[in-house]
Write a protein that holds these residues in place. Structure first.
Motif, PDB file in Angstrom:
ATOM      1  N   SER A 124       0.851  -1.205   0.000  1.00  0.00           N
ATOM      2  CA  SER A 124       0.000   0.000   0.000  1.00  0.00           C
ATOM      3  C   SER A 124       0.877   1.241   0.000  1.00  0.00           C
ATOM      4  N   TYR A 125       1.920   1.207   0.825  1.00  0.00           N
ATOM      5  CA  TYR A 125       2.829   2.363   0.906  1.00  0.00           C
ATOM      6  C   TYR A 125       3.383   2.688  -0.491  1.00  0.00           C
ATOM      7  N   ASN A 126       3.859   1.637  -1.178  1.00  0.00           N
ATOM      8  CA  ASN A 126       4.472   1.849  -2.497  1.00  0.00           C
ATOM      9  C   ASN A 126       3.443   2.333  -3.509  1.00  0.00           C
ATOM     10  N   LYS A 127       2.274   1.738  -3.463  1.00  0.00           N
ATOM     11  CA  LYS A 127       1.222   2.095  -4.431  1.00  0.00           C
ATOM     12  C   LYS A 127       0.814   3.566  -4.231  1.00  0.00           C
ATOM     13  N   VAL A 128       0.620   3.948  -2.984  1.00  0.00           N
ATOM     14  CA  VAL A 128       0.170   5.333  -2.716  1.00  0.00           C
ATOM     15  C   VAL A 128       1.291   6.313  -3.091  1.00  0.00           C
ATOM     16  N   THR A 129       2.542   5.935  -2.802  1.00  0.00           N
ATOM     17  CA  THR A 129       3.667   6.820  -3.151  1.00  0.00           C
ATOM     18  C   THR A 129       3.692   7.071  -4.657  1.00  0.00           C
ATOM     19  N   THR A 130       3.434   6.026  -5.433  1.00  0.00           N
ATOM     20  CA  THR A 130       3.496   6.176  -6.888  1.00  0.00           C
ATOM     21  C   THR A 130       2.217   6.775  -7.479  1.00  0.00           C
ATOM     22  N   ASP A 131       1.085   6.226  -7.063  1.00  0.00           N
ATOM     23  CA  ASP A 131      -0.164   6.577  -7.751  1.00  0.00           C
ATOM     24  C   ASP A 131      -0.892   7.784  -7.159  1.00  0.00           C
ATOM     25  N   TYR A 132      -0.501   8.151  -5.939  1.00  0.00           N
ATOM     26  CA  TYR A 132      -1.204   9.270  -5.291  1.00  0.00           C
ATOM     27  C   TYR A 132      -0.198  10.304  -4.792  1.00  0.00           C
ATOM     28  N   PHE A 133       0.686  10.723  -5.697  1.00  0.00           N
ATOM     29  CA  PHE A 133       1.733  11.635  -5.229  1.00  0.00           C
ATOM     30  C   PHE A 133       1.249  13.081  -5.113  1.00  0.00           C
ATOM     31  N   GLY A 134       0.068  13.348  -5.675  1.00  0.00           N
ATOM     32  CA  GLY A 134      -0.475  14.716  -5.604  1.00  0.00           C
ATOM     33  C   GLY A 134      -0.649  15.174  -4.167  1.00  0.00           C
ATOM     34  N   ASN A 135      -0.460  16.463  -3.950  1.00  0.00           N
ATOM     35  CA  ASN A 135      -0.633  17.010  -2.598  1.00  0.00           C
ATOM     36  C   ASN A 135      -2.136  17.112  -2.288  1.00  0.00           C
ATOM     37  N   PRO A 136      -2.583  16.483  -1.204  1.00  0.00           N
ATOM     38  CA  PRO A 136      -4.029  16.534  -0.900  1.00  0.00           C
ATOM     39  C   PRO A 136      -4.556  17.961  -0.765  1.00  0.00           C
ATOM     40  N   ASN A 137      -3.656  18.932  -0.573  1.00  0.00           N
ATOM     41  CA  ASN A 137      -4.105  20.323  -0.457  1.00  0.00           C
ATOM     42  C   ASN A 137      -4.190  21.015  -1.824  1.00  0.00           C
ATOM     43  N   SER A 138      -3.732  20.353  -2.908  1.00  0.00           N
ATOM     44  CA  SER A 138      -3.789  20.969  -4.246  1.00  0.00           C
ATOM     45  C   SER A 138      -5.213  20.907  -4.805  1.00  0.00           C
ATOM     46  N   LEU A 139      -5.538  21.917  -5.624  1.00  0.00           N
ATOM     47  CA  LEU A 139      -6.915  21.991  -6.120  1.00  0.00           C
ATOM     48  C   LEU A 139      -7.164  21.146  -7.362  1.00  0.00           C
ATOM     49  N   HIS A 140      -6.068  20.785  -8.087  1.00  0.00           N
ATOM     50  CA  HIS A 140      -6.276  20.011  -9.326  1.00  0.00           C
ATOM     51  C   HIS A 140      -6.687  18.574  -9.008  1.00  0.00           C
ATOM     52  N   ASN A 141      -6.989  17.793 -10.081  1.00  0.00           N
ATOM     53  CA  ASN A 141      -7.570  16.476  -9.787  1.00  0.00           C
ATOM     54  C   ASN A 141      -6.590  15.481  -9.148  1.00  0.00           C
ATOM     55  N   LEU A 142      -5.260  15.704  -9.321  1.00  0.00           N
ATOM     56  CA  LEU A 142      -4.313  14.811  -8.607  1.00  0.00           C
ATOM     57  C   LEU A 142      -4.439  15.055  -7.106  1.00  0.00           C
ATOM     58  N   GLY A 143      -4.608  16.328  -6.759  1.00  0.00           N
ATOM     59  CA  GLY A 143      -4.793  16.697  -5.349  1.00  0.00           C
ATOM     60  C   GLY A 143      -6.109  16.144  -4.804  1.00  0.00           C
ATOM     61  N   THR A 144      -7.157  16.288  -5.612  1.00  0.00           N
ATOM     62  CA  THR A 144      -8.474  15.808  -5.160  1.00  0.00           C
ATOM     63  C   THR A 144      -8.455  14.307  -4.922  1.00  0.00           C
ATOM     64  N   LYS A 145      -7.766  13.607  -5.844  1.00  0.00           N
ATOM     65  CA  LYS A 145      -7.681  12.130  -5.718  1.00  0.00           C
ATOM     66  C   LYS A 145      -6.970  11.770  -4.398  1.00  0.00           C
ATOM     67  N   SER A 146      -5.881  12.490  -4.103  1.00  0.00           N
ATOM     68  CA  SER A 146      -5.149  12.239  -2.852  1.00  0.00           C
ATOM     69  C   SER A 146      -5.998  12.607  -1.640  1.00  0.00           C
TER      70      SER A 146
END
Ligand code: PMP
Length: 374
Positions: free
Chosen positions: A19-41
Motif C-alpha cells: 500500500s505504501y508503495n502504491k500510494v507513493t506512486t499513484d497518489y503523489f499529488g498534494n491533498p491540499n492541491s486543487l487540481h484532480n491529482l490533489g483531489t484524488k489524494s
C-alpha cells in the motif's frame, strides 16, 4: 532470524508495504492541491482517516496524525499545559512512563509547571490513595501510560479516571497507549488524550496518532501556512499504511492475544527453572512483554551471545538501552535487578519453532555464562 523485540519496533507487513508503495506512486499529488491529482489524494486521505476513526470508535475531529508517539506525547503534555494554565500549573505522571514523558516533564518544569510522580503498588498499578493525595486544586493533567514498555504492566485507566473525577472535576487524563494499541483492546472513552506509534503495529516508522476528545483544550505546537492543528502536507503513504496496519492488528485481536499468551507461558515455564533469574512480571503484565533480570550476567553479553544465533531481544527498552531499567527499578527498588534486565517481546507472528530455537539457545548461553560466576 528469530525476532523477539516487537515492543521496540515491528517489521512492516508486506501488504502494508505494498500500500505504501502504491500510494507513493499513484497518489503523489498534494491533498491540499486543487487540481484532480490533489483531489484524488484528498479523497484517499479522507477515506484512510475515516477508516482509522471507525476502527478506534472515535470522531474524525478527534484524530491527528503525527510522526509518532514521542511527538504525540509532546503535544499531549505541553499543548495541554499551555492551553489550561489559567486553571492551574500542576500535573501528575506515574513512575512507569516511557522516558519521553520524563523528558517532556523536565521541560515543563522549566516553564514553571510542577510535576508529581504518583506511587504504585507492588504489582505496579497506580496507588489510588497516593493519587488522591497528590491531586490538588492546581492539578490540570494526569498522564498514565496504559502499558509499560519494559514490564508490560497495564493500568486500570477507568478506575483512575473515576478517582480523579471524585477529587476534582475537569482534570484531563492522557494515556500513552503505544504498547497497548493493536495488542489489547483499547477503549477511547477511558481517557481524554492518547498517543501511539505506527511502527509498533507493523506500519512504517514516522507515523503516529494523537487523540484529543472533543472539547478538551490543547494547544497545537506547530504553526504553519494553515490554522490546522497539525499543519503541513499530510504524509499520505504513511497514513494509508497506518490505517491498513491498524485494520490488520485489530482483526481477531483476541485470537492474536491468545497466541501470544501461549508463547509467554512456554517461555516463562522454561525460565522459572533457573532460580537465580528474577522475572519482572506482575499479575497486571500483558503477555506480549517478558522482562527478566539475569542478576549475575551482563545483559549486553547475553544479548550479543543470542545475536550470534540470529536471535534478537533487548536490554530494557530500545529507548534507554545501556542504562538501568527505570521501570524495574521503580517496581523492585533493586539496582542489580534493574541493571541486568532483558526484554523478550512477542507477537502473534512468532512461531512455535522460534520459541523452541530461542529457548534452546537461551538455556545453553545461560548455563555457560552463569557457570563462569560460580
Ligand atoms: N511511548 C511508549 C510506551 C513507547 O514504547 C515508545 C517507543 N518505544 C514511545 C512512547 C516512543 O515512540 P516513538 O519512538 O515511536 O516516538
Amino acid at each position: 532470524m528469530i525476532y523477539l523485540d516487537y515492543s521496540a519496533t515491528t517489521p512492516v507487513l508486506p501488504e502494508v508495504l505494498d500500500s505504501y508503495n502504491k500510494v507513493t506512486t499513484d497518489y503523489f499529488g498534494n491533498p491540499n492541491s486543487l487540481h484532480n491529482l490533489g483531489t484524488k489524494s484528498k479523497e484517499l486521505l479522507d477515506s484512510a482517516t475515516k477508516q482509522v476513526c471507525e476502527l478506534l470508535n472515535i470522531n474524525i475531529e478527534e484524530l491527528t496524525f503525527t510522526s509518532g508517539a514521542t511527538e504525540s506525547n509532546n503535544i499531549a503534555l505541553i499543548g495541554t499545559c499551555l492551553a489550561n494554565k489559567s486553571n492551574g500549573n500542576h500535573i501528575i505522571v506515574s513512575k512507569l512512563e516511557h522516558p519521553s514523558v520524563y523528558g517532556i516533564c523536565d521541560y515543563l518544569n522549566t516553564l514553571g509547571f510542577k510535576i508529581s510522580y504518583v506511587n504504585h503498588t507492588e504489582e505496579g498499578v497506580v496507588d489510588f490513595e497516593d493519587l488522591k493525595k497528590k491531586i490538588t486544586k492546581d492539578t490540570i493533567l494526569v498522564s498514565i501510560c496504559m502499558v509499560n514498555s519494559e514490564t508490560g504492566v497495564r493500568q486500570p485507566l477507568r478506575t483512575i479516571r473515576q478517582i480523579m473525577n471524585k477529587c476534582k472535576a475537569n482534570i484531563i487524563l492522557h494515556s500513552d497507549i503505544t504498547q497497548a494499541l493493536g495488542k489489547i483492546p483499547v477503549n477511547f472513552n477511558d481517557f481524554d488524550l492518547a498517543s501511539a506509534s505506527g511502527h509498533k503495529i507493523f506500519a512504517p516508522k514516522g507515523i503516529g496518532i494523537f487523540y484529543k476528545k472533543k472539547n478538551i483544550k490543547c494547544n497545537s505546537l506547530l504553526y504553519g501556512s494553515s490554522h490546522d492543528f497539525h499543519p503541513g502536507t499530510p504524509p499520505l503513504p504513511l497514513i494509508v499504511s497506518f490505517s491498513k496496519a491498524l485494520r490488520i492488528a485489530l482483526h481477531e485481536i483476541t485470537k492474536k492475544q491468545e497466541i501470544v499468551a501461549k508463547w509467554n507461558e512456554k517461555i516463562l515455564k522454561n525460565i522459572v527453572k533457573f532460580p537465580d533469574i528474577k522475572i519482572n512480571h506482575t499479575k497486571y503484565s500483558i503477555p506480549h512483554i517478558i522482562n527478566i533480570s539475569l542478576m549475575d550476567i551482563k545483559p549486553e553479553t547475553f544479548i550479543h551471545a543470542l545475536e550470534k544465533n540470529e536471535i534478537y531481544v533487548s536490554s530494557n527498552t530500545a529507548c534507554s538501552s545501556g542504562k538501568m531499567s527505570t521501570s524495574v527499578m521503580a517496581l523492585y527498588n533493586d539496582k542489580t535487578r534493574a541493571e541486568t534486565t532483558i526484554r523478550i517481546s512477542l507477537s502473534y507472528l512468532t512461531k512455535l519453532e522460534d520459541i523452541t530455537v530461542f529457548l534452546n539457545a537461551f538455556n545453553i548461553i545461560y548455563d555457560k555464562l552463569h557457570s563462569l560466576n560460580e
